[in-house]
Write a protein that holds these residues in place. Structure first.
Motif, mmCIF file in Angstrom:
data_model
loop_
_atom_site.group_PDB
_atom_site.id
_atom_site.type_symbol
_atom_site.label_atom_id
_atom_site.label_comp_id
_atom_site.label_asym_id
_atom_site.label_seq_id
_atom_site.Cartn_x
_atom_site.Cartn_y
_atom_site.Cartn_z
ATOM 1 N N GLU A 120 0.978 -0.948 0.140
ATOM 2 C CA GLU A 120 0.392 0.085 -0.147
ATOM 3 C C GLU A 120 1.043 1.049 0.286
ATOM 4 O O GLU A 120 0.711 2.084 -0.874
ATOM 5 C CB GLU A 120 -0.908 0.336 1.627
ATOM 6 N N THR A 122 3.794 1.420 -0.959
ATOM 7 C CA THR A 122 4.528 1.687 -2.435
ATOM 8 C C THR A 122 3.997 2.354 -3.610
ATOM 9 O O THR A 122 4.270 3.304 -4.215
ATOM 10 C CB THR A 122 5.449 0.105 -3.199
ATOM 11 N N ASP A 123 2.214 1.533 -3.702
ATOM 12 C CA ASP A 123 1.814 1.862 -4.104
ATOM 13 C C ASP A 123 1.334 3.504 -4.390
ATOM 14 O O ASP A 123 0.413 4.507 -5.103
ATOM 15 C CB ASP A 123 0.036 1.520 -4.304
ATOM 16 N N LYS A 127 2.313 6.610 -6.779
ATOM 17 C CA LYS A 127 1.140 7.546 -7.257
ATOM 18 C C LYS A 127 1.264 8.997 -6.910
ATOM 19 O O LYS A 127 1.257 9.850 -7.943
ATOM 20 C CB LYS A 127 -0.326 7.403 -5.903
ATOM 21 N N HIS A 160 4.008 -7.303 -7.140
ATOM 22 C CA HIS A 160 2.936 -6.612 -7.209
ATOM 23 C C HIS A 160 3.608 -5.481 -7.951
ATOM 24 O O HIS A 160 3.117 -5.045 -8.814
ATOM 25 C CB HIS A 160 3.371 -6.044 -5.825
ATOM 26 N N THR A 164 2.137 -2.911 -12.054
ATOM 27 C CA THR A 164 2.320 -1.456 -11.377
ATOM 28 C C THR A 164 2.641 -0.676 -13.476
ATOM 29 O O THR A 164 3.624 -1.689 -14.258
ATOM 30 C CB THR A 164 2.952 -0.800 -11.293
#
Length: 341
Positions: A120, A122-123, A127, A160, A164
């Motif tokens: 979470e 890393t995302d 972003k 994961h 991306t």
């Protein structure tokens, strides 16, 4: 070189709230490994041993299963924007390792099981940096490949990041235990790097790690699985006959690597450095080490936060850089040298 198996396991109670924590506890119970409870992965006490040296060596075979609460990633490394904390500590016994200082009196190996929280975070960082690429370094505080046959945390992270568009993962290893990572859905978003060095350095200063040939064989497998490949030559050490030693390294590397492993190849070069604190710790833990750490023959280089390190003097560092660049140009003319530091 056999895969790492802990002789003693500590578990933080909160780790059992996560699937990976419960899975690891069950795995080590079945193997008959002694399991103890600890209040925090930062507060592990009572590592067995009659003296400090024995406790240090036992800590290197102790695994602590914990929860990474601080998820503010950053890195001072030139290879990535952020560190990605999957583990801390290493089972290897490299005399020169900077973890000797940064981990200080906590040389035991920690693995973090709250992967959902880490992903979470890393995302969120990806972003925030859109539309820029965001690179994560997974080996700042550990050799995660040496541990991943037990946890598969790295494999899950590779997959994961593979999902991306703007995330990239990087890590480096001295271990050849890569087979379980070959079928990971990386989508070209992970650069798999191996740490290599001259025979002299591997023989004298890297006990408890895979051999040069094991590492290169693993690099071939990784390239065949379509991972972008890289090598870190570190630490570069001005040992006796160092020019011949490093020439031999690149000559052998070129001869052994299959052709498909030479496309999109990167090299990162790091000269040997040490702090006074590190020197004291290394001499205590490896009293017979032949590692040269003479402050009078070095240059003091200030770093971030007002702390500095002893590096080679400018003339020596320049000769190192020029020599290694010449070898790269000769044997891998299409490769990219990312940095020398």
């Amino acid at each position: 070189m056999k895969e790492f198996e802990p002789q003693l396991v500590y578990i933080e109670p909160g780790a059992l709230e996560y699937p990976l924590g419960r899975e690891l506890k069950e795995k080590f119970e079945k193997k008959g490994v002694e399991i103890r409870e600890t209040t925090s992965h930062n507060q592990v006490r009572n590592i067995p041993g009659k003296n400090e040296l024995q406790q240090y060596r036992n800590a290197k075979s102790t695994l602590v299963i914990g929860v990474r609460k601080t998820l503010k990633f950053d890195t001072s490394k030139p290879s990535a924007e952020y560190a990605l904390p999957l583990a801390t500590g290493c089972m290897g016994h490299c005399h020169y390792c900077y973890l000797q200082t940064t981990l200080g009196n906590k040389p035991y190996i920690r693995t973090y099981v709250n992967l959902e929280d880490i992903f979470e975070a890393t995302d969120k960082y990806i972003k925030e940096r859109e539309p820029e690429i965001t690179r994560f370094e997974a080996a700042c505080t550990s050799d995660v490949v040496g541990l991943d046959h037990l946890t598969h945390s790295l494999k899950k992270t590779i997959e994961h990041i593979g999902q991306t568009d703007l995330g990239r993962l990087r890590f480096v290893t001295k271990y050849h235990h890569v087979d379980h990572l070959l079928d990971a859905k990386h989508n070209g978003n992970t650069r798999f790097r191996f740490s290599v060095n001259s025979d002299h350095v591997i023989k004298h200063f890297e006990p408890g790690t895979s051999s040069f040939l094991e590492r290169i064989e693993a690099a071939g497998k990784v390239a065949k699985a379509d991972y972008p490949l890289g090598f870190i030559v570190a630490p570069l050490i001005l040992h006796e006959n160092w020019k011949e030693g490093y020439y031999d390294l690149f000559e052998r590397l070129e001869a052994i690597l299959p052709a498909y492993a030479k496309k999109d190849l990167t090299f990162e070069l790091i000269q040997h450095r040490f702090t006074k604190t590190a020197k004291n710790i290394i001499q205590k833990r490896y009293p017979k080490s032949k590692l040269e750490m003479n402050e009078e023959e070095r240059k003091y280089k200030w770093g971030r936060y007002g702390r500095g390190k002893y590096v080679y003097k400018d003339e020596q560092a320049g000769e190192l850089k020029e020599t290694i660049q010449t070898y790269i140009d000769r044997f891998f003319p299409e490769a990219k040298m990312e940095y020398f530091t």
